[in-house]
Design a protein around this motif. Structure first.
Motif, mmCIF file in Angstrom:
data_model
loop_
_atom_site.group_PDB
_atom_site.id
_atom_site.type_symbol
_atom_site.label_atom_id
_atom_site.label_comp_id
_atom_site.label_asym_id
_atom_site.label_seq_id
_atom_site.Cartn_x
_atom_site.Cartn_y
_atom_site.Cartn_z
ATOM 1 N N LEU A 186 0.839 -1.221 -0.026
ATOM 2 C CA LEU A 186 0.059 -0.114 -0.010
ATOM 3 C C LEU A 186 0.939 1.297 -0.053
ATOM 4 N N VAL A 187 2.179 1.246 0.605
ATOM 5 C CA VAL A 187 2.900 2.490 0.761
ATOM 6 C C VAL A 187 3.472 2.730 -0.699
ATOM 7 N N LEU A 188 3.839 1.459 -1.343
ATOM 8 C CA LEU A 188 4.274 1.840 -2.607
ATOM 9 C C LEU A 188 3.410 2.087 -3.719
ATOM 10 N N SER A 189 1.956 1.437 -3.716
ATOM 11 C CA SER A 189 0.990 2.070 -4.699
ATOM 12 C C SER A 189 0.169 3.186 -4.358
ATOM 13 N N ALA A 190 -0.270 3.282 -3.087
ATOM 14 C CA ALA A 190 -0.972 4.150 -2.821
ATOM 15 C C ALA A 190 -0.214 5.538 -2.269
ATOM 16 N N GLY A 191 0.776 5.136 -1.318
ATOM 17 C CA GLY A 191 1.623 6.294 -0.709
ATOM 18 C C GLY A 191 2.518 7.245 -1.953
ATOM 19 N N ILE A 192 3.243 6.223 -2.701
ATOM 20 C CA ILE A 192 4.126 6.667 -3.524
ATOM 21 C C ILE A 192 3.428 7.045 -4.891
#
Length: 266
Positions: A186-192
């Motif tokens: 989620l950090v990679l797809s939504a956050g970044i």
């Protein structure tokens, strides 16, 4: 497959702890102490395995698919793609995970390691040509690659692994590690955001990452196939011990020695 791709590569292996030397004086002091029993002691796994029967079936099915598909593909990749190209792909995929590593060091209040990881990411993303070359680990930077993720942060703050389970095709995990893996993604797809939230990037990255890891693990898996009488239990214990060692290392208790890739996922 998604779990396999997003799971941080945590690189630990269990090293035997040497027996301390016993002097003659120490032996005399303990002359009346009974000798240790030579009986075989059965130890419990480091996490409960309540779905063991289902997990064994998942493990066996994955082994069959690995023999028929993954192993031949990984072998063709390893022998057909030049070594420098494979190293470049490996470095590129590892570099993509560095923002998650840095964030989790911040959450663990390890700001020095977080800053080093940010530095690694910046150096390798620029001087290392989008991460294809691990420039940061060489002189004059000398910044090592370190594994980290949300599952490690949960473990660092005392959250236990929870139940162990074996995901078909993806491999071993626990409740804690599965939740951490989802958070990493989620950090990679939504956050970044882009390109991690684009299927045109994510799908090839998942596939290439799986092949790269499988090719890297072939030597270890081949040796285990020759030695293991109970392959399922051996893989489970290897995974759980490796994960426990990584959490110990975060606390500076490194009596279990890390290595490049502990997790025999297939």
């Amino acid at each position: 497959m998604a779990l396999l791709a997003l799971q941080p590569v945590q690189d630990m292996a269990v090293a035997p702890v040497p027996e301390p030397a016993v002097t003659q004086a120490a032996a005399a002091d303990h002359a009346d102490v009974p000798a240790p029993s030579t009986d075989i002691v059965v130890t419990r796994p480091l996490a409960p395995d309540p779905a063991e029967a289902v997990n064994i079936k998942s493990f066996e099915a994955t082994q069959a698919v690995d023999k028929a598909v993954f192993r031949p593909v990984a072998t063709a990749y390893k022998h057909g793609v030049p070594h420098p190209v494979r190293i470049g792909v490996h470095n590129f995929l590892k570099n993509l995970h560095e923002p998650v590593v840095a964030l989790n060091y911040v959450l663990q209040i390890k700001l020095g390691k977080a800053a080093e990881t940010v530095g690694r990411f910046a150096i390798n993303s620029t001087l290392g040509v989008a991460g294809l070359v691990d420039v940061a680990r060489k002189k004059p930077f000398n910044l090592p690659r370190r594994p980290n993720g949300f599952a490690d942060t949960l473990g660092y703050y005392g959250v236990g692994p929870g139940a162990y389970f074996y995901v078909p095709l993806a491999g071993p995990t626990t409740v804690r590690d599965a939740l951490g893996t989802i958070a990493d993604g989620l950090v990679l797809s939504a956050g970044i955001g882009a390109p991690f939230n684009k299927k045109a990037f994510a799908v090839p990255a998942v596939a290439i990452g799986a092949v790269d890891r499988r090719a890297e693990l072939e030597g270890t898996l081949a040796e285990q196939r020759l030695q293991d009488q109970d392959a399922y239990a051996s893989r489970r214990d290897l995974y759980l011990r490796a994960r426990a060692a990584e959490i110990e290392a975060l606390h500076g208790r490194q009596h279990l020695q890390p290595c490049n890739d502990p997790q025999s996922r297939l």
